[in-house]
Design an enzyme around this catalytic site. Structure first.
Site, PDB file in Angstrom:
ATOM      1  N   TYR A  13       0.138  -0.522  14.908  1.00 15.70           N
ATOM      2  CA  TYR A  13      -0.630  -0.569  13.817  1.00 15.70           C
ATOM      3  C   TYR A  13      -0.240   0.431  12.787  1.00 15.70           C
ATOM      4  O   TYR A  13      -0.242   1.603  13.088  1.00 15.70           O
ATOM      5  CB  TYR A  13      -2.146  -0.403  14.382  1.00 15.70           C
ATOM      6  CG  TYR A  13      -3.089  -0.337  13.125  1.00 15.70           C
ATOM      7  CD1 TYR A  13      -3.345  -1.564  12.388  1.00 15.70           C
ATOM      8  CD2 TYR A  13      -3.611   0.633  12.445  1.00 15.70           C
ATOM      9  CE1 TYR A  13      -4.169  -1.720  11.533  1.00 15.70           C
ATOM     10  CE2 TYR A  13      -4.451   0.683  11.797  1.00 15.70           C
ATOM     11  CZ  TYR A  13      -4.662  -0.320  10.954  1.00 15.70           C
ATOM     12  OH  TYR A  13      -5.660  -0.485   9.787  1.00 15.70           O
ATOM     13  N   TYR A  37      -2.243  -3.497  18.827  1.00 14.37           N
ATOM     14  CA  TYR A  37      -1.601  -2.629  18.017  1.00 14.37           C
ATOM     15  C   TYR A  37      -2.452  -1.292  17.556  1.00 14.37           C
ATOM     16  O   TYR A  37      -1.862  -0.629  16.887  1.00 14.37           O
ATOM     17  CB  TYR A  37      -1.025  -3.432  16.983  1.00 14.37           C
ATOM     18  CG  TYR A  37      -0.124  -4.236  17.309  1.00 14.37           C
ATOM     19  CD1 TYR A  37       1.491  -3.841  17.537  1.00 14.37           C
ATOM     20  CD2 TYR A  37      -0.448  -5.747  17.516  1.00 14.37           C
ATOM     21  CE1 TYR A  37       2.351  -4.994  18.211  1.00 14.37           C
ATOM     22  CE2 TYR A  37       0.554  -6.614  17.906  1.00 14.37           C
ATOM     23  CZ  TYR A  37       1.950  -6.385  18.138  1.00 14.37           C
ATOM     24  OH  TYR A  37       2.786  -7.324  18.629  1.00 14.37           O
ATOM     25  N   ASP A  65       0.844  -1.166  -0.005  1.00 16.38           N
ATOM     26  CA  ASP A  65      -0.184  -0.077   0.000  1.00 16.38           C
ATOM     27  C   ASP A  65       0.984   1.459   0.090  1.00 16.38           C
ATOM     28  O   ASP A  65       1.634   1.466   0.985  1.00 16.38           O
ATOM     29  CB  ASP A  65      -0.882  -0.138   1.269  1.00 16.38           C
ATOM     30  CG  ASP A  65      -1.748   0.877   1.228  1.00 16.38           C
ATOM     31  OD1 ASP A  65      -1.574   2.245   0.757  1.00 16.38           O
ATOM     32  OD2 ASP A  65      -2.699   1.052   2.176  1.00 16.38           O
ATOM     33  N   LYS A  71      -3.355  -2.552   7.517  1.00 12.07           N
ATOM     34  CA  LYS A  71      -3.494  -3.884   7.708  1.00 12.07           C
ATOM     35  C   LYS A  71      -2.415  -4.570   6.584  1.00 12.07           C
ATOM     36  O   LYS A  71      -2.332  -3.963   5.666  1.00 12.07           O
ATOM     37  CB  LYS A  71      -4.824  -4.429   7.493  1.00 12.07           C
ATOM     38  CG  LYS A  71      -5.303  -5.500   8.242  1.00 12.07           C
ATOM     39  CD  LYS A  71      -5.263  -5.600   9.720  1.00 12.07           C
ATOM     40  CE  LYS A  71      -5.496  -7.055  10.618  1.00 12.07           C
ATOM     41  NZ  LYS A  71      -5.289  -6.898  11.818  1.00 12.07           N
ATOM     42  N   SER A  76      -4.841 -30.898 -13.483  1.00 11.57           N
ATOM     43  CA  SER A  76      -4.041 -32.152 -13.507  1.00 11.57           C
ATOM     44  C   SER A  76      -3.215 -32.508 -12.500  1.00 11.57           C
ATOM     45  O   SER A  76      -2.149 -32.306 -12.089  1.00 11.57           O
ATOM     46  CB  SER A  76      -3.015 -31.519 -14.486  1.00 11.57           C
ATOM     47  OG  SER A  76      -3.422 -31.118 -15.688  1.00 11.57           O
ATOM     48  N   ASP A 133     -15.033   1.391   5.305  1.00 16.93           N
ATOM     49  CA  ASP A 133     -13.520   0.969   4.697  1.00 16.93           C
ATOM     50  C   ASP A 133     -13.878  -0.510   4.505  1.00 16.93           C
ATOM     51  O   ASP A 133     -12.535  -1.206   4.562  1.00 16.93           O
ATOM     52  CB  ASP A 133     -12.546   1.334   5.563  1.00 16.93           C
ATOM     53  CG  ASP A 133     -12.209   2.832   5.672  1.00 16.93           C
ATOM     54  OD1 ASP A 133     -13.159   3.420   5.036  1.00 16.93           O
ATOM     55  OD2 ASP A 133     -11.310   3.096   6.383  1.00 16.93           O
ATOM     56  N   GLN A 160       2.600   4.019   3.054  1.00 15.21           N
ATOM     57  CA  GLN A 160       2.079   3.457   3.979  1.00 15.21           C
ATOM     58  C   GLN A 160       3.021   2.070   4.619  1.00 15.21           C
ATOM     59  O   GLN A 160       3.433   1.785   5.678  1.00 15.21           O
ATOM     60  CB  GLN A 160       0.709   3.104   3.984  1.00 15.21           C
ATOM     61  CG  GLN A 160       0.069   2.313   5.231  1.00 15.21           C
ATOM     62  CD  GLN A 160      -1.428   2.154   4.890  1.00 15.21           C
ATOM     63  OE1 GLN A 160      -2.071   2.979   5.156  1.00 15.21           O
ATOM     64  NE2 GLN A 160      -1.906   0.749   4.711  1.00 15.21           N
TER      65      GLN A 160
HETATM   66  P1  13P Z   1      -5.531  -0.504   4.570  1.00 12.27           P
HETATM   67  O1  13P Z   1      -4.679  -1.562   5.415  1.00 12.27           O
HETATM   68  O2  13P Z   1      -5.893  -1.235   3.323  1.00 12.27           O
HETATM   69  O3  13P Z   1      -4.629   0.568   4.430  1.00 12.27           O
HETATM   70  O4  13P Z   1      -6.787   0.050   5.424  1.00 12.27           O
HETATM   71  C1  13P Z   1      -6.367   0.604   6.739  1.00 12.27           C
HETATM   72  C2  13P Z   1      -7.471   1.255   7.455  1.00 12.27           C
HETATM   73  O5  13P Z   1      -7.384   1.810   8.584  1.00 12.27           O
HETATM   74  C3  13P Z   1      -8.887   0.862   6.821  1.00 12.27           C
HETATM   75  O6  13P Z   1      -9.792   1.658   7.858  1.00 12.27           O
HETATM   76 MG    MG Z   2      -4.105   2.045   3.074  1.00  5.56          MG
HETATM   77 MG    MG Z   3      -5.065  -2.012   1.999  1.00  8.80          MG
END
Ligand code: 13P
Ligand code: MG
Ligand code: MG
Ligand code: 13P
Length: 366
Positions: free
Chosen positions: A230, A349, A13, A233, A244, A288, A96
């Protein structure tokens, strides 16, 4: 012996557009141009650049083997180049996943996710690359187990003589940095005790018993364990070979017809259903999320990536997507309560340490 080919999928990312929801086309264009040069120069046989949510993915074929510095450095440098573009556009969280200032031989442990496998290309070599956003590497435990060990998923385990002996599973203990191999079906229950805790034990690879040939490999890098806090992710990737003597393409896809619960989603701190979508729909926006998985299918031809086919662009997954949205509604109504919010160990985290520090003096002994 026939020459071996290596498939490397390296992702990071390097900046989200808008927020963490998707990818700006300029990043894809930048990566395509630079990786195109590496292909022209002969470093790579072939390359395909794609993205899921805010993660850019380099799918590369070459003859340098796994963990090759030349390939890892190439990927690293292009992530850095894309980060520069992301910074100019002020994209969200530019750079990131690049946790280090300088490249040191291998991108593992530096932030990007990596899955690589080396093998002799068969007469026909269908490969499936799964890429997920808003979740973490343990998300593959459930589907990989189903593909290679569950006869209710994979008919070939029962009716294909070349699969009937089963498969070996290499499992990574990510907290203690050690691994263990289980032979299935005999050790299936032992395997499940471990991989049922996907934040601790992650299936790293699967091998056919008869010749130890590699069948599947996943990224097991966990960002929080690398960074100690953190930082987004560790959205994972998975490479699976099919047909096969291996599960058929449809058997490899079948586990994703159930949108199982995975860790990730908002702030990487929630459980949510893993929703399989087409490339075009891989833009997690509601809270998100919910977490997304896409699958790019290729036929390899002397290392050439013939494809991709957008494997979840199929109405037969519509019902799964509908179910995922129901589950998303159900979980969302828990708000900040578990099991929507991750258990305390996983919150370690995120905000938890700060809140606990602030409250420490106000706890009265009883
Ligand atoms: P990503 O790990 O995809 O950057 O998402 C982080 C996040 O805090 C989503 O709310
Ligand atoms: Mg991100
Ligand atoms: Mg991501
Ligand atoms: P075909 O007969 O089309 O090769 O299909 C066999 C198979 O593996 C189906 O999953």
């Amino acid at each position: 012996m026939a020459e071996k080919i290596t498939v490397s999928v390296i992702k990071a990312d390097v900046g989200g557009y808008v927020g963490h929801s998707s990818m700006h086309p300029d990043l894809i264009a930048t990566a395509e141009a630079s990786l195109g040069k590496a292909k022209k120069a002969g470093t790579l046989i072939d390359v395909h650049v794609t993205r899921v949510g805010d993660d850019i993915e380099f799918i590369m074929t070459h003859r340098h083997g796994t963990d090759a510095t030349v390939v890892h450095e190439l990927a690293w440098n292009i992530f850095v180049e894309c980060t520069e573009v992301a910074k100019k556009l002020k994209l969200y969280g530019a750079g990131q996943d690049l946790l280090s200032d300088a490249f040191s031989g291998n991108v593992k442990g530096m932030g990007p996710g990596v899955a690589e496998m080396e093998f002799v290309e068969r007469k026909a070599e269908p490969i499936l690359i799964f890429m997920a956003d808003k979740t973490s590497p343990g998300a593959w435990n459930y589907p990989v187990f189903k593909m290679f060990a569950d006869p209710f998923n994979t008919a070939g385990l029962v009716i294909d003589p070349s699969m009937h002996d089963g498969f070996n599973f290499v499992v990574m203990d990510v907290m203690k940095n050690r691994r263990i191999t289980f032979s299935c079906p005999e050790e299936m229950y032992d395997l499940l005790v471990l991989i049922g805790a996907p934040e601790y034990y992650i299936i790293q690879s699967v091998h056919r018993k008869s010749d130890n040939d590699i069948c599947a490999v996943s990224s097991t890098q966990r960002l929080a364990l690398i960074a100690g806090r953190y930082v987004g992710k560790d959205d994972p990737v998975l490479i699976v070979r099919a047909q096969s003597g291996l599960p058929a393409v449809g058997e490899v896809l079948e586990p994703f017809a159930f949108p199982h619960a995975v860790a990730g989603w908002m702030r990487g701190s929630h459980q949510g259903p893993l929703m399989p979508t087409s490339f075009d729909s891989a833009n997690p926006s509601r809270f998100d999320g919910p977490p997304r998985v896409i699958c790019a299918g290729f036929q390899l031809a002397d290392g050439k990536l013939v494809g991709p086919r957008d494997m979840f662009d199929d109405p037969s997954f519509d019902h799964t997507r509908m179910m995922a949205n129901y589950i998303a509604d159900y979980l969302r109504r828990h708000g900040p309560f578990e099991p929507h919010r991750l258990p305390l160990e996983e919150m370690e985290y995120t905000t938890m340490p700060g809140v606990m520090e602030k409250l420490e003096d106000r706890f009265e002994k009883v």
